[in-house]
Structures are given as structure tokens and as C-alpha cells.
Design a protein around this motif. Structure first.
Motif, PDB file in Angstrom:
ATOM      1  N   ASN A 169       0.829  -1.208   0.000  1.00  0.00           N
ATOM      2  CA  ASN A 169       0.000   0.000   0.000  1.00  0.00           C
ATOM      3  C   ASN A 169       0.865   1.260   0.000  1.00  0.00           C
ATOM      4  O   ASN A 169       2.101   1.187   0.002  1.00  0.00           O
ATOM      5  N   ASP A 170       0.236   2.437   0.018  1.00  0.00           N
ATOM      6  CA  ASP A 170       0.950   3.700  -0.119  1.00  0.00           C
ATOM      7  C   ASP A 170       1.555   4.219   1.179  1.00  0.00           C
ATOM      8  O   ASP A 170       2.484   5.014   1.146  1.00  0.00           O
ATOM      9  N   MET A 209       0.672   2.508   7.902  1.00  0.00           N
ATOM     10  CA  MET A 209      -0.609   1.803   8.031  1.00  0.00           C
ATOM     11  C   MET A 209      -0.589   0.593   7.099  1.00  0.00           C
ATOM     12  O   MET A 209      -1.110   0.628   5.992  1.00  0.00           O
ATOM     13  N   VAL A 210       0.032  -0.480   7.555  1.00  0.00           N
ATOM     14  CA  VAL A 210       0.260  -1.661   6.728  1.00  0.00           C
ATOM     15  C   VAL A 210      -0.533  -2.850   7.282  1.00  0.00           C
ATOM     16  O   VAL A 210      -0.613  -3.036   8.496  1.00  0.00           O
ATOM     17  N   ASP A 211      -1.108  -3.641   6.386  1.00  0.00           N
ATOM     18  CA  ASP A 211      -1.797  -4.866   6.790  1.00  0.00           C
ATOM     19  C   ASP A 211      -0.961  -6.110   6.536  1.00  0.00           C
ATOM     20  O   ASP A 211      -1.072  -7.098   7.244  1.00  0.00           O
ATOM     21  N   ASP A 250       2.187  -0.132  12.086  1.00  0.00           N
ATOM     22  CA  ASP A 250       3.181   0.810  11.586  1.00  0.00           C
ATOM     23  C   ASP A 250       4.439   0.030  11.229  1.00  0.00           C
ATOM     24  O   ASP A 250       5.107  -0.523  12.105  1.00  0.00           O
ATOM     25  N   ALA A 251       4.771  -0.015   9.946  1.00  0.00           N
ATOM     26  CA  ALA A 251       5.908  -0.816   9.485  1.00  0.00           C
ATOM     27  C   ALA A 251       7.151   0.007   9.223  1.00  0.00           C
ATOM     28  O   ALA A 251       8.166  -0.525   8.766  1.00  0.00           O
TER      29      ALA A 251
END
Length: 323
Positions: A196-197, A201-203, A279-280
Motif C-alpha cells: 500500500n501507499d 498503516m500496513v496490513d 506501523d511498518a
């Protein structure tokens, strides 16, 4: 469901994929339909089947729900009527088949002992260094025994369809071995990435995979496999297979009750809308080039979703070796 059966849409369409037999009572055609799809032919209170039989002047006999190995039988006085009924049923089934969740997937196992060891080291270091209040905890890491690359997903709704898929995989053996020259492929698992961008905020976090000799053999095999199964209408079409292995996924996150959402751990996953991202940024900063290890990949599997074999990996319905 009734809108799928309008007579003006299908009355004159031929039935080329099934044999229509002449019997002493008229014409007969048998269709192999997975039992989970019977309800879509029957419809609410039997209305879909009644409408189908009325429009085509045929009789449609459907086995009891859950009974595999028996066929849906269409009979009628006219061959054209039976052909029309068969075509409508096929269209109806296909429209609902596309809505079924996948049951199996083509996979390259990444659960070699060296990779599992590297992954567990990665997990321990990430938890120690990056788990302060940013959504990172042990429960969102992949089960090391189930580390894999997904090549393509399959909705195989009966044992017949599973066997058919296994036969198709065997047909791929020749081109696979042409790519590998009948040798295992040595793979390096190094680095991590996200899709994602917003890295805050990563899943899902992925491990990067490459062939040690720098070739694109693994990508070529994956693309050719998907092309083969798509052409047999057994796999959803992808523009290009993305070769990466899931190492962290918020679908795995543990509930407050202590139960884990189990998308890749043996059961259905958490609702996408309820996922809590993590949070990555620090993980990417500190472990962006982490080396998990290298190993020889020697097979592609048809893996069963929500399953485990004696090694902890997904149960294999069939496989083809590279050597």
C-alpha cells in the motif's frame, strides 16, 4: 436468480460441451455439478428449477444436497429443449461459481528449515525492537511451517474437480522441467516490502524472493502455470504473478479473547473491514534488507486452504517436482 433464465437470452443457444443421448423416452443429458451449487439451480422454494423446466419443457433431476458423485439429469421430448436447459444451467452455475471462495491454491513452499530459522530470528528481533505501541505483536506473524508463495487460487468444489486440477498440474511438468533443466531452483529470501501507499498503516508485509543465479525462471514458471490454469477456466486471471511470501498479516491478529483470526492458520480469516493495521516504518528501516536464507525449491503444489499435513505445511492435493 430468475433473471438468469430469461428465455429470449438462451432458448436458441446450442449445448456443445455435453452429450445428449436419445432414449426410449426422449432425450437425456447428465451434468456433473458440485453439490454446493445445487441450491442455485433449485432456487428459493424451488422457483428457479420450476421456471427452467417450464420454459424449456424439460425435467431437471437434482441429487440431494451434499451428495457428490451423482449427476444432475435433464430429460425432455425434444433435443433442442434439453440443449437449452443444459446451457441455462451452465450459465447459472458459472455465475455463482465465480462468487465461491477459493478452496485451494498453487504454491511454492518456503518452509525449508533454513528459511524457518531465519524467519524466527526476524520475528524475535522485530518484536524486541519494533513492538512499542504501533500494532506489532507476535500474533500477526506467519506460521513458519506455512511460509509459501501463492501462484494462483483455485475454487475446486468437489473431489472430481480436485482430481481434474491435479491432472492439469501434471500436464505442466514438461514445461516446468524445461525451465529448470530438471534441477531444483536455488532461491534467496532477502528483504521485505509492502504494497500500500502508507508504510505507517500496513496490513501485510512480504519477504522478497529471487532466484540465486539472477534468472527469471521462477517468474516464468509461475506465469506459465497461471496461464495454463486460466485457459482451463480453473484459475482467476492475473496480469502477472507477484512473487512474494507473506511474513506478517493483520488477519492473523489475536482477538482480545485469545483466539487467533486464522486466514492462514487453519480457519476463516477476520473481516477485512475490522483489521487493525500496523506501523511498518521502523521494521522497513531496520530490517529492509534482512536475509532469511536460501534453499533449493523443487516442487509446486496444489495446496488445500485451511489445512495442515504432518510437517505443518498445507495438505497437498497434488504436486510436480522440478527435477
Amino acid at each position: 436468480m430468475l433473471c438468469c433464465l430469461e428465455s429470449e437470452d438462451f432458448a436458441d443457444e446450442p449445448c456443445d460441451s455435453h452429450t445428449i443421448e436419445l432414449t426410449d423416452k426422449g432425450y437425456r443429458c447428465a451434468i456433473d455439478v458440485p453439490s454446493v451449487l445445487y441450491k442455485y439451480i433449485i432456487g428459493k422454494k424451488g422457483e428457479t428449477r420450476k421456471r427452467l423446466e417450464s420454459d424449456t419443457k424439460t425435467s431437471v433431476n437434482i441429487p440431494k444436497q451434499g451428495v457428490e458423485g451423482r449427476l444432475v439429469i435433464i430429460t425432455g421430448a425434444q433435443k433442442a429443449s434439453v440443449s437449452s436447459a443444459v446451457t441455462r444451467i451452465e450459465v447459472l452455475i458459472e455465475s455463482f461459481r465465480r462468487k465461491q471462495p477459493f478452496t485451494h491454491f498453487l504454491s511454492f513452499p518456503l518452509n525449508h528449515p533454513q528459511i524457518q530459522e531465519g524467519f524466527l530470528r526476524f520475528k524475535d528481533e522485530v518484536v524486541e525492537q519494533c513492538s512499542q505501541g504501533n500494532g506489532v505483536d507476535e500474533s500477526i506473524f506467519q506460521n513458519p511451517a506455512k511460509l509459501h508463495l501463492t501462484v494462483g487460487t483455485l475454487a475446486l468444489l468437489s473431489e472430481t474437480e480436485v482430481n481434474r486440477a491435479c491432472k492439469q498440474l501434471q500436464m505442466c511438468q514438461e514445461f516446468i522441467r524445461n525451465f529448470t533443466v530438471q534441477q531444483p531452483l536455488t532461491l534467496e529470501v532477502t528483504g521485505i516490502e509492502y504494497m500500500n501507499d502508507d508504510p505507517g498503516m500496513v496490513d501485510i508485509l512480504y519477504a522478497k524472493i529471487s532466484v540465486k543465479d539472477g534468472s527469471d525462471k521462477l517468474q516464468a514458471i509461475a506465469d506459465k502455470l497461471v496461464e495454463h490454469f486460466v485457459s482451463r477456466l480453473m484459475c482467476k486471471e492475473w496480469d502477472r504473478v507477484k512473487l512474494h511470501g507473506t511474513i506478517m498479516n493483520t488477519l492473523f491478529r489475536k482477538e482480545p479473547s485469545g483466539n487467533k483470526f486464522a486466514e492462514d492458520r487453519g480457519g476463516p480469516g477476520k473481516n477485512m473491514r475490522d483489521r487493525e493495521a500496523f506501523d511498518a516504518r521502523n521494521i522497513l528501516k531496520n530490517f529492509g534488507s534482512f536475509h532469511f536464507g536460501e534453499f533449493d525449491l523443487n516442487a509446486v503444489h496444489i495446496s488445500q486452504r485451511y489445512s495442515s499435513d504432518c510437517t505443518g505445511y498445507y495438505t497437498s492435493a497434488g504436486s510436480v517436482s522440478f527435477s
